[in-house]
Scaffold this motif. Structure first.
Motif, PDB file in Angstrom:
ATOM      1  N   ARG A  45       0.825  -1.322   0.066  1.00 46.09           N
ATOM      2  CA  ARG A  45      -0.097   0.182   0.121  1.00 46.09           C
ATOM      3  C   ARG A  45       0.904   1.177  -0.056  1.00 46.09           C
ATOM      4  O   ARG A  45       0.685   2.421  -0.682  1.00 46.09           O
ATOM      5  N   ALA A  46       1.717   1.249   0.772  1.00 45.93           N
ATOM      6  CA  ALA A  46       2.773   2.350   0.884  1.00 45.93           C
ATOM      7  C   ALA A  46       3.387   2.505  -0.388  1.00 45.93           C
ATOM      8  O   ALA A  46       3.502   3.672  -0.990  1.00 45.93           O
ATOM      9  N   GLU A  47       3.929   1.539  -1.118  1.00 50.26           N
ATOM     10  CA  GLU A  47       4.516   1.746  -2.423  1.00 50.26           C
ATOM     11  C   GLU A  47       3.475   2.254  -3.313  1.00 50.26           C
ATOM     12  O   GLU A  47       3.919   2.883  -4.222  1.00 50.26           O
ATOM     13  N   LEU A  48       2.261   1.914  -3.178  1.00 48.59           N
ATOM     14  CA  LEU A  48       1.328   2.139  -4.362  1.00 48.59           C
ATOM     15  C   LEU A  48       1.102   3.492  -4.076  1.00 48.59           C
ATOM     16  O   LEU A  48       0.988   4.394  -5.055  1.00 48.59           O
ATOM     17  N   GLU A  49       1.221   4.015  -2.905  1.00 55.18           N
ATOM     18  CA  GLU A  49       0.947   5.439  -2.542  1.00 55.18           C
ATOM     19  C   GLU A  49       1.974   6.227  -3.159  1.00 55.18           C
ATOM     20  O   GLU A  49       1.895   7.338  -3.928  1.00 55.18           O
ATOM     21  N   LYS A  50       3.419   5.622  -2.960  1.00 56.95           N
ATOM     22  CA  LYS A  50       4.447   6.536  -3.709  1.00 56.95           C
ATOM     23  C   LYS A  50       4.406   6.558  -5.132  1.00 56.95           C
ATOM     24  O   LYS A  50       4.576   7.431  -5.985  1.00 56.95           O
ATOM     25  N   LEU A  51       3.848   5.256  -5.724  1.00 63.01           N
ATOM     26  CA  LEU A  51       3.655   5.096  -7.360  1.00 63.01           C
ATOM     27  C   LEU A  51       2.630   6.624  -7.405  1.00 63.01           C
ATOM     28  O   LEU A  51       2.852   7.235  -8.638  1.00 63.01           O
ATOM     29  N   ILE A  52       1.621   6.648  -6.712  1.00 67.95           N
ATOM     30  CA  ILE A  52       0.500   7.600  -7.370  1.00 67.95           C
ATOM     31  C   ILE A  52       1.246   8.774  -7.311  1.00 67.95           C
ATOM     32  O   ILE A  52       0.910   9.713  -7.958  1.00 67.95           O
ATOM     33  N   GLN A  53       1.993   9.104  -6.196  1.00 66.19           N
ATOM     34  CA  GLN A  53       2.659  10.389  -6.034  1.00 66.19           C
ATOM     35  C   GLN A  53       3.769  10.595  -7.343  1.00 66.19           C
ATOM     36  O   GLN A  53       3.544  11.818  -7.887  1.00 66.19           O
ATOM     37  N   GLU A  54       4.102   9.569  -7.663  1.00 60.70           N
ATOM     38  CA  GLU A  54       4.866   9.820  -8.899  1.00 60.70           C
ATOM     39  C   GLU A  54       4.403   9.731 -10.072  1.00 60.70           C
ATOM     40  O   GLU A  54       4.567   9.928 -10.997  1.00 60.70           O
ATOM     41  N   GLN A  55       2.920   9.481  -9.954  1.00 61.74           N
ATOM     42  CA  GLN A  55       2.030   9.449 -11.243  1.00 61.74           C
ATOM     43  C   GLN A  55       2.396   8.293 -11.962  1.00 61.74           C
ATOM     44  O   GLN A  55       2.064   8.165 -13.329  1.00 61.74           O
ATOM     45  N   THR A  56       3.131   7.118 -11.318  1.00 63.71           N
ATOM     46  CA  THR A  56       3.327   6.010 -12.452  1.00 63.71           C
ATOM     47  C   THR A  56       1.928   5.151 -12.270  1.00 63.71           C
ATOM     48  O   THR A  56       1.576   4.549 -13.320  1.00 63.71           O
ATOM     49  N   VAL A  57       1.212   5.452 -11.012  1.00 62.66           N
ATOM     50  CA  VAL A  57      -0.008   4.774 -10.815  1.00 62.66           C
ATOM     51  C   VAL A  57      -0.987   5.983 -10.458  1.00 62.66           C
ATOM     52  O   VAL A  57      -0.624   6.979 -10.088  1.00 62.66           O
ATOM     53  N   LEU A  58      -2.107   5.753 -11.220  1.00 62.55           N
ATOM     54  CA  LEU A  58      -3.251   6.874 -11.140  1.00 62.55           C
ATOM     55  C   LEU A  58      -4.218   6.217 -10.356  1.00 62.55           C
ATOM     56  O   LEU A  58      -4.873   5.052 -10.598  1.00 62.55           O
ATOM     57  N   LYS A  59      -4.710   7.272  -9.340  1.00 63.79           N
ATOM     58  CA  LYS A  59      -5.789   6.775  -8.519  1.00 63.79           C
ATOM     59  C   LYS A  59      -7.193   7.353  -9.201  1.00 63.79           C
ATOM     60  O   LYS A  59      -7.038   8.533  -9.101  1.00 63.79           O
ATOM     61  N   VAL A  60      -7.818   6.650  -9.325  1.00 65.46           N
ATOM     62  CA  VAL A  60      -9.241   7.044  -9.941  1.00 65.46           C
ATOM     63  C   VAL A  60     -10.494   6.705  -9.368  1.00 65.46           C
ATOM     64  O   VAL A  60     -10.548   5.736  -8.735  1.00 65.46           O
ATOM     65  N   SER A  61     -11.597   7.622  -9.533  1.00 68.35           N
ATOM     66  CA  SER A  61     -12.672   6.948  -8.831  1.00 68.35           C
ATOM     67  C   SER A  61     -13.653   6.610 -10.114  1.00 68.35           C
ATOM     68  O   SER A  61     -13.727   7.490 -10.957  1.00 68.35           O
ATOM     69  N   TYR A  62     -13.960   5.502 -10.199  1.00 64.00           N
ATOM     70  CA  TYR A  62     -14.693   5.135 -11.177  1.00 64.00           C
ATOM     71  C   TYR A  62     -15.947   4.324 -10.752  1.00 64.00           C
ATOM     72  O   TYR A  62     -15.972   3.509 -10.009  1.00 64.00           O
ATOM     73  N   LYS A  63     -17.031   4.769 -11.098  1.00 64.58           N
ATOM     74  CA  LYS A  63     -18.279   4.265 -10.779  1.00 64.58           C
ATOM     75  C   LYS A  63     -18.414   4.302  -9.205  1.00 64.58           C
ATOM     76  O   LYS A  63     -18.993   3.229  -8.803  1.00 64.58           O
ATOM     77  N   GLY A  64     -17.981   5.047  -8.890  1.00 69.13           N
ATOM     78  CA  GLY A  64     -18.222   5.255  -7.243  1.00 69.13           C
ATOM     79  C   GLY A  64     -17.182   4.521  -6.572  1.00 69.13           C
ATOM     80  O   GLY A  64     -17.277   4.375  -5.050  1.00 69.13           O
ATOM     81  N   SER A  65     -16.332   3.721  -6.908  1.00 72.60           N
ATOM     82  CA  SER A  65     -15.220   3.011  -6.154  1.00 72.60           C
ATOM     83  C   SER A  65     -13.904   3.686  -6.569  1.00 72.60           C
ATOM     84  O   SER A  65     -13.502   4.074  -7.798  1.00 72.60           O
ATOM     85  N   ILE A  66     -12.979   3.428  -5.811  1.00 70.37           N
ATOM     86  CA  ILE A  66     -11.500   3.933  -6.143  1.00 70.37           C
ATOM     87  C   ILE A  66     -11.023   2.656  -6.858  1.00 70.37           C
ATOM     88  O   ILE A  66     -11.091   1.611  -6.839  1.00 70.37           O
ATOM     89  N   SER A  67     -10.016   3.296  -7.944  1.00 67.65           N
ATOM     90  CA  SER A  67      -9.606   2.069  -8.876  1.00 67.65           C
ATOM     91  C   SER A  67      -8.114   2.722  -9.188  1.00 67.65           C
ATOM     92  O   SER A  67      -7.947   4.057  -8.975  1.00 67.65           O
TER      93      SER A  67
END
Length: 607
Positions: A45-67
């Motif tokens: 989770r922590a790593e994912l968070e980092k990736l999100i910050q780096e924008q390697t991974v995008l966090k999106v809300s799709y159809k009401g849920s986080i994806s």
DNA sequence: AATTGCGCACGAG
DNA sequence: CTCGTGCGCAATT
């Protein structure tokens, strides 16, 4: 920064989930990473968070849920947001604008706009929006407000870095369907049909609404995650499955071996060698054309007969994902018929060009679908004898003979092939212009892959991205730049090589926005030491001097010496070093590429 | 029981 | 019509 290993795992997981049409949500990601690699969900989770910050991974809300989305794969339609895109986005300085420009359906692409717009203003034939652009990089540009209201599925993106995402999140949430908004605001999970089943999603959303973006989400996510994978309920199962590496060293990811994304990288290697072996067999036995190269199934079988990583589980899906990645990287290639072939000559040198080319082609793919047919034939043939490499490289390097070495990075800019020699200063200036301005021409040359891409899932290639970015930064009309003497600069070779020439002027560089210590590298250059001979320490010193002290550490961590540096591909820099995209792009475009080009150029000269 | 595969409906170009 | 997404459920492992 995120650990490369985790980045691989997470991206792979996201891809995998997506490929099987499952929502890549935190829980699934954590679970899958744990299952496959034994990683602790919290760590994931922590790593994912980092990736999100780096924008390697995008966090999106799709159809009401986080994806979560693999930023590199989010591309898609640059559609015609033309007007706006072009206008607002063009000024690249404005990250924000950019951010807004891109977004599409459920997924958003940060990159789209860049490609779409300008790049080729005048090209009639060229599709306005090529399409895929891999980019993680562009995303990097987007700093804060990363929420892109999604027009379509009601999704919004939240990129890490920001600080006030709370607002954004909320806003976005509200924009989404009313139902979503509702959920966000009240936290009720009843609105949706799915709601019942997927309480988690809703919950998450609800929280999200109230806090600031990531942090908060983290918290909630944490919960989700931990509950999903962790300790109490069913922590053991996975462990039992793959006891070996996992449990032992999960913590900081030191475990595997030295290399970063070991398992995945390894799987990739095995995949490549498997393809090679299979290809050999085919060739040998059937000896003839007509015989098809291996397909996923054969590769899978082959891999299963070989020993794999110790606790590794080779599922079809997994292999498929890695396969895709290798294809994306250019180490493998998929023919239009769905067969897999290895990229020609040993990966290293060949791949970049192949890959870049591919991406370029991809971009134009849409614009020229008609050509596809013709190409198809070509492809079929090519697959028979070999691997992409030869075919692809050739066209790119107009230089011809020297092509081999130069090709790796040359491609990006070789478009300039036609340009007359420049002086070093001019060269550097022009380099940027060229890079951005004309990749298309080159592209058109190689239709072959375009089709292949059609079969393949969409992938973006970072290749284009740098170009775009670079372009955006420097905007000058190529034509306006006076080019002349620079006898030492090879025509075919990108102009950028000129940057390294002794005459390069730091001042000019700065004007261009390149303030990363040109003096530093000049020193190296003039010092007479060839990059090939650089030690890791030299590389570190170089980048430190070039103005990237922090990033230089990554080179040390990854033990990149001169040789490695010369073999690095854009992707390696962008994603393999765990450094931010912005600096990574600069490092790649302004230094790595330049060093490589210069180096190879010299080599050629001697030949 | 956990995973994976995928038909199908959605919403957006 | 085409696309990306992901729910829901059946098939696998």
């Amino acid at each position: 920064m995120s650990e490369p290993k985790y980045r691989e795992w997470i991206l792979e997981t996201i891809d995998s989930l997506r490929s099987r049409k499952a929502r890549p949500d935190l829980e699934r990601i954590c679970r899958m990473v744990r299952r496959r690699h034994g990683s602790d969900p919290d760590k994931t989770r922590a790593e994912l968070e980092k990736l999100i910050q780096e924008q390697t991974v995008l966090k999106v809300s799709y159809k009401g849920s986080i994806s979560y989305r693999n930023a590199a794969k989010v591309q898609r339609k640059c559609r015609k947001r033309t007007e706006q895109t072009t206008d607002s986005c063009e000024p690249l300085g404005e990250h924000d604008k950019r951010a807004r420009c891109n977004n599409n359906d459920g997924a958003l692409s940060l990159t789209d706009q860049e490609e779409c717009e300008d790049k080729e203003p005048e090209e009639p034939g060229a599709s306005p929006c090529p399409d895929p652009l891999p980019q993680t990089s562009p995303s990097a540009l987007v700093k804060e407000e990363q929420i892109l209201p999604q027009s379509s599925g009601n999704s919004f993106v939240s990129c890490g870095a920001s600080g006030h995402s709370a607002g954004s999140v909320k806003a976005s949430a509200s924009r989404d369907k009313s139902s979503v908004a509702e959920a966000g605001a009240t936290g009720s999970s009843l609105h949706r049909d799915a709601a019942n089943r997927r309480a988690e999603g809703d919950v998450t959303l609800g929280h999200e609404g109230s806090d600031d973006d990531d942090d908060d989400s983290d918290e909630k996510e944490k919960k989700t995650c931990s509950s999903a994978g962790s300790p109490h309920p069913r922590n053991k199962p996975p462990a039992s499955t793959k006891p070996k590496l996992k449990e032992g060293a999960k913590g900081s990811g030191t475990r595997c071996s030295d290399s970063p994304d070991e398992s995945s990288a390894d799987l990739g290697d095995r995949l490549v060698s498997a393809v090679r072996s299979l290809s050999e067999r085919h060739r040998g036995s059937a000896a003839t054309r007509g015989h098809a190269p291996p397909g996923l199934k054969e590769i899978l079988d082959y891999l299963s007969t070989q020993r794999g990583m110790p606790g590794e589980k080779l599922t079809r899906n997994r292999v498929k994902v890695v396969l895709e990645r290798e294809i994306e990287r250019g180490r493998l290639r998929r023919t239009r018929l769905g067969h897999i072939t290895a990229a020609a000559r040993g990966m290293g040198a060949a791949k970049p060009s192949a890959r870049l080319l591919k991406s370029a082609l991809q971009d134009r793919r849409l614009a020229k679908k008609e050509e596809v047919k013709t190409e198809e034939r070509m492809e079929v043939e090519s697959e028979e004898h070999d691997t992409v490499g030869s075919a692809e490289d050739v066209p790119i390097t107009d230089g011809g003979p020297a092509g081999v070495k130069a090709s790796p990075d040359t491609q990006v800019q070789n478009d300039n092939g036609t340009d007359p020699p420049l002086t070093s200063d001019q060269c550097s200036l022009q380099q940027e212009v060229d890079v951005g301005g004309r990749e298309e021409q080159t592209v058109s040359v190689e239709p072959e892959d375009a089709e292949k891409n059609t079969d393949a899932p969409d992938q973006l290639h970072p290749s284009t991205e740098d170009q775009l970015i670079v372009t955006s930064e420097t905007v000058k009309a190529p034509s306006s730049i006076p080019l002349r003497n620079c006898a030492d600069c090879k025509l075919e070779v990108g102009v950028s090589s000129c940057l390294l020439t002794p005459s390069a002027s730091p001042g000019a560089a700065e004007e261009r926005g390149m303030n990363e210590g040109i003096g530093g590298f000049l020193k190296f250059e003039t010092g007479g030491m060839s990059p090939v001979d650089w030690t890791v320490a030299d590389v570190v010193s170089y980048f430190t001097a070039a103005g990237f002290p922090e990033q230089a550490l990554a080179f040390r961590t990854q033990e990149i010496d001169g040789k490695s540096l010369l073999l690095m591909q854009r992707n390696d820099v962008l994603t393999g070093l765990s450094i931010r995209l912005g600096p990574a792009l600069k490092i790649y475009e302004r230094h790595v590429k330049v060093l490589q080009r210069t180096h190879f150029q010299e080599d050629e000269a001697f030949c």
